[in-house]
Design a protein around this motif. Structure first.
Motif: not given
Ligand SMILES: [Zn+2]
Length: 164
Positions: A61, A141, A144-146, A150, A154
Motif C-alpha cells: 500500500d 484511492d 492504506r485504508k483505516g 488516510e 483526507t
C-alpha cells in the motif's frame, strides 16, 4: 515504573491539574510520561494539484512520507531535513494541519502539508521503494485504508482545494 534518572521505583502522586503522575521520592520530582514525536507530510507540488505518496520497501500500500523528530531538533528543521534525505528536494513552505497519537508506536504524529520545489526526485531507496505523484482523488484511492495517514490525507485534500 522506575525513575529514568536514578532507577528508583516510582509511586503515583497527585499533581495539581494533571491527576496521578509517577513520582520519584529520591529525585523529588514528577516523571511525566515520555513519547516520540514524528512529522507526517502530505507532499505537494507548487501548483498544489498533485500529491506525492510513498510505498515502503516490502509493502503493497501507499502511505504518506513521515519521519521522527530528533532529540533537540525543531519541527521546522525536521521537515526540510526529512524531505532532503528522502526525496533530495527543497521545501518551499509547510503548513501545520493536525495531530494524532499513534498508540502502536507510542508516537505523536504532527501532520503538515509540505510544498516542494518542482524538480525530479532523487529517492532514497533503502526506505521508500517508490514515490508516485497522484491527483488528490488518486491519492485518496491509493492510501492504506483505516490508517492515520488516510485521516491526514483526507483533511489535507480539503485544505489543498483552497491552496495553502
Ligand atoms: Zn529518581
Amino acid at each position: 515504573m522506575y525513575c529514568r534518572e536514578c532507577g528508583q521505583k516510582l509511586s503515583l502522586r497527585f499533581c495539581e491539574n494533571e491527576g496521578l503522575i509517577p513520582y520519584c521520592g529520591k529525585c523529588e520530582s514528577y516523571m511525566f510520561p515520555q513519547f516520540s514525536i514524528a512529522v507526517s507530510m502530505v507532499v505537494t507540488n507548487r501548483a498544489q494539484d498533485k500529491i506525492l505518496l510513498a510505498k515502503h520497501v516490502d509493502e503493497d500500500d501507499f502511505i504518506l512520507f513521515a519521519g521522527y523528530i530528533k532529540k533537540s531538533e525543531s519541527v521546522e528543521k525536521a521537515i526540510p531535513r526529512e524531505i532532503k534525505e528522502e526525496l533530495g528536494l527543497d521545501v518551499v513552505k509547510a503548513k501545520y494541519m493536525s495531530s494524532k497519537y499513534y498508540a502502536k508506536k507510542d508516537v505523536l504524529m504532527l501532520n503538515f502539508i509540505v510544498v516542494v520545489e518542482d524538480r525530479p526526485i532523487k529517492l532514497q531507496e533503502d526506505e521508500v521503494s517508490e514515490a508516485r505523484w497522484c491527483t488528490p482523488e488518486e491519492a485518496i484511492d491509493l492510501i492504506r485504508k483505516g490508517t492515520t495517514a488516510e485521516f491526514f490525507l483526507t483533511n489535507a485534500v480539503k485544505e489543498l482545494k483552497r491552496k495553502i
